[in-house]
Design a protein around this motif. Sequence first.
Motif, PDB file in Angstrom:
ATOM      1  N   ARG A  73      19.095  31.715 -15.941  1.00 13.02           N
ATOM      2  CA  ARG A  73      20.209  30.813 -15.617  1.00 13.02           C
ATOM      3  C   ARG A  73      19.963  29.423 -16.187  1.00 13.02           C
ATOM      4  N   GLU A  74      21.049  28.684 -16.339  1.00 14.85           N
ATOM      5  CA  GLU A  74      20.942  27.367 -16.967  1.00 14.85           C
ATOM      6  C   GLU A  74      20.106  26.410 -16.113  1.00 14.85           C
ATOM      7  N   GLY A  75      19.184  25.748 -16.788  1.00 14.73           N
ATOM      8  CA  GLY A  75      18.513  24.611 -16.175  1.00 14.73           C
ATOM      9  C   GLY A  75      17.326  24.906 -15.281  1.00 14.73           C
ATOM     10  N   ALA A  76      16.980  26.166 -15.067  1.00 13.29           N
ATOM     11  CA  ALA A  76      15.900  26.472 -14.132  1.00 13.29           C
ATOM     12  C   ALA A  76      14.561  26.639 -14.833  1.00 13.29           C
ATOM     13  N   SER A  77      14.604  26.868 -16.151  1.00 11.80           N
ATOM     14  CA  SER A  77      13.381  27.142 -16.905  1.00 11.80           C
ATOM     15  C   SER A  77      13.685  26.916 -18.381  1.00 11.80           C
ATOM     16  N   ASP A  78      12.676  27.167 -19.233  1.00 13.77           N
ATOM     17  CA  ASP A  78      12.897  27.100 -20.679  1.00 13.77           C
ATOM     18  C   ASP A  78      13.423  28.425 -21.224  1.00 13.77           C
ATOM     19  N   GLY A  79      13.972  29.278 -20.370  1.00 16.63           N
ATOM     20  CA  GLY A  79      14.470  30.599 -20.774  1.00 16.63           C
ATOM     21  C   GLY A  79      15.289  30.547 -22.059  1.00 16.63           C
ATOM     22  N   VAL A  80      15.109  31.563 -22.906  1.00 19.31           N
ATOM     23  CA  VAL A  80      15.811  31.623 -24.199  1.00 19.31           C
ATOM     24  C   VAL A  80      17.329  31.636 -23.961  1.00 19.31           C
ATOM     25  N   LEU A  81      18.018  30.672 -24.572  1.00 19.02           N
ATOM     26  CA  LEU A  81      19.477  30.547 -24.487  1.00 19.02           C
ATOM     27  C   LEU A  81      19.956  30.532 -23.032  1.00 19.02           C
ATOM     28  N   ASN A  82      19.162  29.858 -22.171  1.00 26.02           N
ATOM     29  CA  ASN A  82      19.532  29.864 -20.751  1.00 26.02           C
ATOM     30  C   ASN A  82      20.911  29.240 -20.532  1.00 26.02           C
ATOM     31  N   HIS A  83      21.735  29.925 -19.743  1.00 28.93           N
ATOM     32  CA  HIS A  83      23.064  29.449 -19.341  1.00 28.93           C
ATOM     33  C   HIS A  83      23.543  30.358 -18.219  1.00 28.93           C
ATOM     34  N   THR A  84      24.671  29.985 -17.619  1.00 24.66           N
ATOM     35  CA  THR A  84      25.193  30.813 -16.536  1.00 24.66           C
ATOM     36  C   THR A  84      26.648  31.161 -16.810  1.00 24.66           C
ATOM     37  N   LEU A  85      26.878  32.395 -17.185  1.00 22.24           N
ATOM     38  CA  LEU A  85      28.206  32.988 -17.405  1.00 22.24           C
ATOM     39  C   LEU A  85      28.995  32.348 -18.552  1.00 22.24           C
ATOM     40  N   LEU A  86      29.462  31.122 -18.378  1.00 24.74           N
ATOM     41  CA  LEU A  86      30.209  30.451 -19.453  1.00 24.74           C
ATOM     42  C   LEU A  86      29.437  29.195 -19.818  1.00 24.74           C
ATOM     43  N   GLY A  87      28.662  29.291 -20.899  1.00 31.36           N
ATOM     44  CA  GLY A  87      27.710  28.234 -21.231  1.00 31.36           C
ATOM     45  C   GLY A  87      28.315  26.858 -21.449  1.00 31.36           C
ATOM     46  N   ARG A  88      29.550  26.809 -21.989  1.00 29.59           N
ATOM     47  CA  ARG A  88      30.148  25.496 -22.269  1.00 29.59           C
ATOM     48  C   ARG A  88      30.844  24.921 -21.043  1.00 29.59           C
ATOM     49  N   THR A  89      31.006  25.747 -20.003  1.00 26.70           N
ATOM     50  CA  THR A  89      31.847  25.349 -18.873  1.00 26.70           C
ATOM     51  C   THR A  89      31.047  25.149 -17.581  1.00 26.70           C
ATOM     52  N   VAL A  90      30.089  26.039 -17.346  1.00 25.93           N
ATOM     53  CA  VAL A  90      29.395  26.059 -16.051  1.00 25.93           C
ATOM     54  C   VAL A  90      28.018  25.416 -16.163  1.00 25.93           C
ATOM     55  N   TYR A  91      27.739  24.495 -15.240  1.00 24.73           N
ATOM     56  CA  TYR A  91      26.406  23.887 -15.164  1.00 24.73           C
ATOM     57  C   TYR A  91      25.524  24.676 -14.191  1.00 24.73           C
ATOM     58  N   GLU A  92      26.086  24.977 -13.008  1.00 24.53           N
ATOM     59  CA  GLU A  92      25.323  25.775 -12.028  1.00 24.53           C
ATOM     60  C   GLU A  92      26.288  26.564 -11.162  1.00 24.53           C
ATOM     61  N   LEU A  93      25.845  27.747 -10.785  1.00 30.07           N
ATOM     62  CA  LEU A  93      26.642  28.620  -9.927  1.00 30.07           C
ATOM     63  C   LEU A  93      25.786  28.985  -8.719  1.00 30.07           C
ATOM     64  N   ARG A  94      26.362  28.814  -7.509  1.00 27.87           N
ATOM     65  CA  ARG A  94      25.603  29.134  -6.297  1.00 27.87           C
ATOM     66  C   ARG A  94      26.355  30.173  -5.463  1.00 27.87           C
ATOM     67  N   CYS A  95      25.603  31.109  -4.919  1.00 28.51           N
ATOM     68  CA  CYS A  95      26.161  32.094  -3.991  1.00 28.51           C
ATOM     69  C   CYS A  95      25.586  31.784  -2.617  1.00 28.51           C
TER      70      CYS A  95
ATOM     71  N   THR B 168      38.936  31.617 -11.178  1.00 28.04           N
ATOM     72  CA  THR B 168      38.726  30.165 -11.200  1.00 28.04           C
ATOM     73  C   THR B 168      38.037  29.738 -12.495  1.00 28.04           C
ATOM     74  N   LEU B 169      37.049  30.504 -12.921  1.00 26.88           N
ATOM     75  CA  LEU B 169      36.307  30.163 -14.139  1.00 26.88           C
ATOM     76  C   LEU B 169      37.187  30.271 -15.383  1.00 26.88           C
ATOM     77  N   ILE B 170      38.082  31.271 -15.385  1.00 24.89           N
ATOM     78  CA  ILE B 170      38.965  31.451 -16.542  1.00 24.89           C
ATOM     79  C   ILE B 170      39.891  30.231 -16.683  1.00 24.89           C
ATOM     80  N   ILE B 171      40.471  29.785 -15.554  1.00 29.12           N
ATOM     81  CA  ILE B 171      41.328  28.590 -15.592  1.00 29.12           C
ATOM     82  C   ILE B 171      40.526  27.368 -16.011  1.00 29.12           C
ATOM     83  N   ALA B 172      39.313  27.252 -15.479  1.00 29.34           N
ATOM     84  CA  ALA B 172      38.492  26.078 -15.774  1.00 29.34           C
ATOM     85  C   ALA B 172      38.179  26.023 -17.266  1.00 29.34           C
ATOM     86  N   ARG B 173      37.826  27.166 -17.827  1.00 23.47           N
ATOM     87  CA  ARG B 173      37.481  27.170 -19.245  1.00 23.47           C
ATOM     88  C   ARG B 173      38.690  26.843 -20.114  1.00 23.47           C
ATOM     89  N   ALA B 174      39.832  27.378 -19.695  1.00 24.91           N
ATOM     90  CA  ALA B 174      41.053  27.156 -20.484  1.00 24.91           C
ATOM     91  C   ALA B 174      41.481  25.694 -20.474  1.00 24.91           C
TER      92      ALA B 174
END
Length: 277
Positions: free
Chosen positions: A106-128, A265-271
């Motif tokens: 997931r984005e921002g938690a480590s140096d993971g290769v191409l780390n991101h969460t679902l929509l890389g340009r749109t989402v910074y963090e997702l919490r459940c 919600t994510l689809i609208i946000a990205r659009a």
Amino acid sequence: MKVFLSVDMEGISGVAVSNHVSPEHKEYERFRKLMTADANAAVEGAVSAGATEVLVVDSHGPMTNILIEELDSRARLISGSNKYYCQMEGIDGSFGAVFFVGYHAREGASDGVLNHTLLGRTVYELRCNGKPVNEAILNAGIAGDHGVPVALVTGDDQVCAETREALGDVEAAVVKRAVDRFTADCLPLERSRALIREAAARAVERAPRLRPYHVPGPVTFEVDFKGTAEAHMAAVFPFVRRVGPRTVAVTGENYLEAFRLLWGTLIIARASAAGVI
Ligand SMILES: [Zn+2]
């Protein structure tokens, strides 16, 4: 046993940078073949351990990456991106195990290769329910609502560690070590595919004893977007609560309902990130 195989691209053997996974770039043609080969390794391992049916779901970007002409003929393929359950389209209670192949941290938690969460340009963090999740953990909840356990994750060392920390002792095939978000220390392909095959076979054997990851309702997803416009426009829906300048929340009675509210919600946000029109 039926196996559900969701295949992303950033965690595929040999993938290290964005150009490898972007259809606009000429390198992409090489890496979609490698993506298909990692999927095939998982199918082969699953079938060798007794899987009777495998459904492969293309789960990256346009979701039309996997080359059906090179896909193991024992698998079916869901190709295309208009889906209610995104990377988990087609899951139901008839499956005995879920595999996540080619997944990423997931984005921002480590140096993971191409780390991101679902929509890389749109989402910074997702919490459940308050806890940050990666895509494997997010999707494990969908499988969990159908009573299906996650049995395998493949990708870099970071996604495997994140996923095992949240879901417990699932099989993992570490095909590369993350050096940086855009640099990977990769195993040669023959070795990484052998690792995937072996882990997939063990996963099928162990699946009947694994516990589904069930998140009881009500379930709340919170999203921090990269900008404020995404949060502003997502709140066009009355069911979306704007809880901060770049943060919205949705709540469903159960996981599947909450996920659909989240995905819409994510689809609208990205659009609307750069203006609706
Ligand atoms: Zn992806």
